[in-house]
Design an enzyme around this catalytic site. Structure first.
Site, PDB file in Angstrom:
ATOM      1  CG  HIS A  20      -2.533   0.501   0.997  1.00  0.00           C
ATOM      2  ND1 HIS A  20      -2.874   0.172  -0.243  1.00  0.00           N
ATOM      3  CD2 HIS A  20      -3.275   0.914   1.940  1.00  0.00           C
ATOM      4  CE1 HIS A  20      -4.353   0.850  -0.184  1.00  0.00           C
ATOM      5  NE2 HIS A  20      -4.444   1.129   1.017  1.00  0.00           N
ATOM      6  CG  ASN A  66      -8.881   4.829   4.822  1.00  0.00           C
ATOM      7  OD1 ASN A  66      -8.386   4.360   3.983  1.00  0.00           O
ATOM      8  ND2 ASN A  66      -9.554   4.244   5.766  1.00  0.00           N
ATOM      9  CG  ASP A  91      -1.693   0.397  -3.400  1.00  0.00           C
ATOM     10  OD1 ASP A  91      -2.511  -0.507  -2.967  1.00  0.00           O
ATOM     11  OD2 ASP A  91      -1.875   1.444  -2.916  1.00  0.00           O
ATOM     12  CG  ASN A 112     -10.690   2.844   1.463  1.00  0.00           C
ATOM     13  OD1 ASN A 112     -11.725   2.634   0.697  1.00  0.00           O
ATOM     14  ND2 ASN A 112     -10.378   1.990   1.972  1.00  0.00           N
TER      15      ASN A 112
END
Length: 187
Positions: A20, A66, A91, A112
């Site tokens: 991530h 997020n 990613d 997100n």
């Protein structure tokens, strides 16, 4: 011309080498190659440098994935960078590990960080560099997968892939998204 390059990731040692955080890794290497250093600023780590006469501003949001849009929107406004000159490095589960694709726009596809940018910055019409991380995880284990480190064999390939991603960022700034797509996108 002003450009804002956004490497997406999560702050904290526990996330440092995870899939991530590939956006952070690419941003770090781009800054390293430019001889630029990071400073902790409002909502992000920030650096800037010149590339062929153009101003390149780069951030790594400190808002966690997020809420990435909050940092992107703040720095776009602060630096007066138009949305078409913002490149988000992210990613992507939907493309295989080793594939790099730059696109002028697209959907969040369940990501997100991209969802937050869409909501805060006014839609899907911003460039993104999608770094393929593959989808080698059991059903329902997506979060564990993206927050895990790359496999040992993947780690051997990472430096060359990150370097290629940096070349794509540089190309985006220098010759624009269309030619970069034509010249550098991989399957």
């Amino acid at each position: 011309m002003n450009y804002l390059i956004v490497g997406l990731g999560n702050i904290g040692k526990e996330y440092a080498d995870t899939r991530h955080n590939i956006g952070f890794m690419v941003a770090d290497e781009a800054a390293n190659q430019a001889g630029a250093t990071w400073s902790l600023m409002k909502l992000a780590y920030y650096t800037e440098f010149k590339l062929k006469g153009r101003n390149v501003y780069m951030i790594k949001p400190t808002t966690f994935m997020n809420l990435s849009g909050k940092a992107v929107n703040y720095w776009m406004q602060e630096l007066k960078v138009p949305i078409q000159n913002v490149l988000v490095v992210v990613d992507d589960l939907a493309i295989p590990f080793g594939s790099l694709r730059i696109k002028p726009k697209g959907s969040a596809a369940g990501h997100n960080g991209l969802r937050s940018i869409e909501a805060t910055c006014g839609g899907q019409n911003y460039p993104r560099l999608r770094f393929g991380i593959g989808d080698n995880f059991p059903k329902g284990r997506q979060v564990d997968y993206v927050l895990s480190p790359f496999e040992r064999d993947e780690q051997k390939e990472l430096p060359a892939l990150i370097d290629r991603a940096v070349k794509m960022v540089q190309s985006f700034v220098h010759i624009g998204i269309e030619l970069t797509m034509t010249n550098l996108n991989t399957k």
